[in-house]
Design a protein around this motif. Structure first.
Motif, PDB file in Angstrom:
ATOM      1  N   ALA A  42      11.351  11.091  -1.217  1.00  0.00           N
ATOM      2  CA  ALA A  42      11.731  12.198  -0.328  1.00  0.00           C
ATOM      3  C   ALA A  42      10.722  12.332   0.804  1.00  0.00           C
ATOM      4  N   SER A  43       9.446  12.190   0.490  1.00  0.00           N
ATOM      5  CA  SER A  43       8.400  12.313   1.505  1.00  0.00           C
ATOM      6  C   SER A  43       8.484  11.196   2.533  1.00  0.00           C
ATOM      7  N   GLN A  44       8.882   9.991   2.099  1.00  0.00           N
ATOM      8  CA  GLN A  44       9.091   8.886   3.051  1.00  0.00           C
ATOM      9  C   GLN A  44      10.213   9.233   4.019  1.00  0.00           C
ATOM     10  N   ILE A  45      11.309   9.744   3.500  1.00  0.00           N
ATOM     11  CA  ILE A  45      12.449  10.106   4.340  1.00  0.00           C
ATOM     12  C   ILE A  45      12.060  11.212   5.318  1.00  0.00           C
ATOM     13  N   ASN A  46      11.324  12.191   4.844  1.00  0.00           N
ATOM     14  CA  ASN A  46      10.947  13.334   5.671  1.00  0.00           C
ATOM     15  C   ASN A  46       9.766  13.051   6.591  1.00  0.00           C
ATOM     16  N   GLY A  47       9.082  11.938   6.383  1.00  0.00           N
ATOM     17  CA  GLY A  47       7.941  11.592   7.222  1.00  0.00           C
ATOM     18  C   GLY A  47       6.723  12.455   6.960  1.00  0.00           C
ATOM     19  N   CYS A  48       6.515  12.825   5.710  1.00  0.00           N
ATOM     20  CA  CYS A  48       5.373  13.671   5.358  1.00  0.00           C
ATOM     21  C   CYS A  48       4.196  12.801   4.894  1.00  0.00           C
ATOM     22  N   ALA A  49       3.323  12.480   5.819  1.00  0.00           N
ATOM     23  CA  ALA A  49       2.182  11.605   5.518  1.00  0.00           C
ATOM     24  C   ALA A  49       1.286  12.201   4.438  1.00  0.00           C
ATOM     25  N   PHE A  50       1.052  13.512   4.499  1.00  0.00           N
ATOM     26  CA  PHE A  50       0.189  14.153   3.508  1.00  0.00           C
ATOM     27  C   PHE A  50       0.749  13.923   2.103  1.00  0.00           C
ATOM     28  N   CYS A  51       2.038  14.167   1.907  1.00  0.00           N
ATOM     29  CA  CYS A  51       2.632  14.046   0.573  1.00  0.00           C
ATOM     30  C   CYS A  51       2.749  12.590   0.119  1.00  0.00           C
ATOM     31  N   ILE A  52       3.064  11.679   1.042  1.00  0.00           N
ATOM     32  CA  ILE A  52       3.112  10.256   0.673  1.00  0.00           C
ATOM     33  C   ILE A  52       1.747   9.828   0.157  1.00  0.00           C
ATOM     34  N   ASP A  53       0.707  10.173   0.884  1.00  0.00           N
ATOM     35  CA  ASP A  53      -0.650   9.817   0.487  1.00  0.00           C
ATOM     36  C   ASP A  53      -1.000  10.422  -0.875  1.00  0.00           C
ATOM     37  N   LYS A  54      -0.746  11.700  -1.040  1.00  0.00           N
ATOM     38  CA  LYS A  54      -1.088  12.384  -2.288  1.00  0.00           C
ATOM     39  C   LYS A  54      -0.360  11.785  -3.492  1.00  0.00           C
ATOM     40  N   HIS A  55       0.937  11.591  -3.352  1.00  0.00           N
ATOM     41  CA  HIS A  55       1.722  11.181  -4.516  1.00  0.00           C
ATOM     42  C   HIS A  55       1.617   9.697  -4.823  1.00  0.00           C
ATOM     43  N   THR A  56       1.321   8.853  -3.837  1.00  0.00           N
ATOM     44  CA  THR A  56       1.044   7.454  -4.170  1.00  0.00           C
ATOM     45  C   THR A  56      -0.281   7.361  -4.921  1.00  0.00           C
ATOM     46  N   ARG A  57      -1.251   8.172  -4.527  1.00  0.00           N
ATOM     47  CA  ARG A  57      -2.533   8.204  -5.249  1.00  0.00           C
ATOM     48  C   ARG A  57      -2.326   8.696  -6.681  1.00  0.00           C
ATOM     49  N   ASP A  58      -1.529   9.756  -6.821  1.00  0.00           N
ATOM     50  CA  ASP A  58      -1.253  10.296  -8.155  1.00  0.00           C
ATOM     51  C   ASP A  58      -0.577   9.258  -9.042  1.00  0.00           C
ATOM     52  N   LEU A  59       0.376   8.529  -8.483  1.00  0.00           N
ATOM     53  CA  LEU A  59       1.095   7.519  -9.253  1.00  0.00           C
ATOM     54  C   LEU A  59       0.170   6.375  -9.664  1.00  0.00           C
ATOM     55  N   ARG A  60      -0.736   5.988  -8.783  1.00  0.00           N
ATOM     56  CA  ARG A  60      -1.728   4.959  -9.149  1.00  0.00           C
ATOM     57  C   ARG A  60      -2.580   5.423 -10.323  1.00  0.00           C
ATOM     58  N   LYS A  61      -3.019   6.668 -10.284  1.00  0.00           N
ATOM     59  CA  LYS A  61      -3.836   7.219 -11.373  1.00  0.00           C
ATOM     60  C   LYS A  61      -3.077   7.221 -12.695  1.00  0.00           C
ATOM     61  N   MET A  62      -1.751   7.284 -12.616  1.00  0.00           N
ATOM     62  CA  MET A  62      -0.915   7.272 -13.823  1.00  0.00           C
ATOM     63  C   MET A  62      -0.699   5.860 -14.347  1.00  0.00           C
ATOM     64  N   GLY A  63      -1.222   4.865 -13.622  1.00  0.00           N
ATOM     65  CA  GLY A  63      -1.116   3.482 -14.064  1.00  0.00           C
ATOM     66  C   GLY A  63       0.075   2.723 -13.513  1.00  0.00           C
ATOM     67  N   GLU A  64       0.755   3.295 -12.532  1.00  0.00           N
ATOM     68  CA  GLU A  64       1.897   2.582 -11.947  1.00  0.00           C
ATOM     69  C   GLU A  64       1.408   1.386 -11.147  1.00  0.00           C
ATOM     70  N   THR A  65       2.230   0.341 -11.100  1.00  0.00           N
ATOM     71  CA  THR A  65       1.839  -0.880 -10.392  1.00  0.00           C
ATOM     72  C   THR A  65       1.910  -0.674  -8.885  1.00  0.00           C
ATOM     73  N   GLU A  66       1.032  -1.377  -8.204  1.00  0.00           N
ATOM     74  CA  GLU A  66       1.027  -1.341  -6.737  1.00  0.00           C
ATOM     75  C   GLU A  66       2.366  -1.832  -6.200  1.00  0.00           C
ATOM     76  N   GLN A  67       2.914  -2.846  -6.821  1.00  0.00           N
ATOM     77  CA  GLN A  67       4.159  -3.433  -6.346  1.00  0.00           C
ATOM     78  C   GLN A  67       5.292  -2.407  -6.342  1.00  0.00           C
ATOM     79  N   ARG A  68       5.435  -1.651  -7.424  1.00  0.00           N
ATOM     80  CA  ARG A  68       6.514  -0.652  -7.485  1.00  0.00           C
ATOM     81  C   ARG A  68       6.261   0.491  -6.502  1.00  0.00           C
ATOM     82  N   ILE A  69       5.006   0.805  -6.250  1.00  0.00           N
ATOM     83  CA  ILE A  69       4.692   1.846  -5.264  1.00  0.00           C
ATOM     84  C   ILE A  69       5.023   1.338  -3.863  1.00  0.00           C
ATOM     85  N   TYR A  70       4.572   0.140  -3.527  1.00  0.00           N
ATOM     86  CA  TYR A  70       4.779  -0.409  -2.182  1.00  0.00           C
ATOM     87  C   TYR A  70       6.250  -0.621  -1.860  1.00  0.00           C
TER      88      TYR A  70
END
Length: 147
Positions: A42-70
């Motif tokens: 949703a943040s990608q669609i809305n163009g919310c840089a703050f939320c994209i940054d925050k939630h990709t970081r959160d997902l990494r901390k949860m152990g998600e793969t870089e590939q699925r995030i990218y």
């Protein structure tokens, strides 16, 4: 860039209302990684840089793969997402862009093949919540901090 205002200090009651929505979703039983995928898409669609940054970081901390995030912005062309994740990502796009085509019946049915009525409503609430956060962040001029 300069933040326009701090929404949390400008109106603490509004922040509390948003936090109640977050609390509902976090305690609902919705898979936490799926919730982060909803937030990022949703943040990608809305163009919310703050939320994209925050939630990709959160997902990494949860152990998600870089590939699925990218590849999240191109989830349709990537073979790394489950059928449930794909259905929820498509629903996220439809609800975020609700004025374009609404939520078609076939999409509703694809999502419902993976979730019951209660989880469907929780997912809708999750999509609505991140869309509200995006609008708050963009309207108040929030931006990601430099590393």
């Amino acid at each position: 860039m300069k933040v326009r205002l701090n929404h949390a200090t400008a109106n603490p009651a509004a922040l509390q209302a948003m936090m109640k929505l977050e609390g509902f979703i976090v305690t609902s039983g919705l898979d936490s990684k799926l919730y982060e995928f909803i937030k990022i898409r949703a943040s990608q669609i809305n163009g919310c840089a703050f939320c994209i940054d925050k939630h990709t970081r959160d997902l990494r901390k949860m152990g998600e793969t870089e590939q699925r995030i990218y590849l999240l912005s191109a989830w349709r062309e990537a073979p790394f997402y489950s059928d449930k994740e794909k259905a929820v990502l498509e629903l996220t796009e439809a609800v975020t862009r609700i004025s374009e085509i609404g939520v078609p019946q076939d999409l509703y049915e694809r999502v419902r093949a993976h979730v019951d009525e209660a989880e469907y409503v929780t997912i809708i609430m999750a999509i609505n919540t991140i869309n509200a956060w995006n609008r708050i962040a963009i309207s108040t001029g929030m931006f990601p901090a430099e590393e």
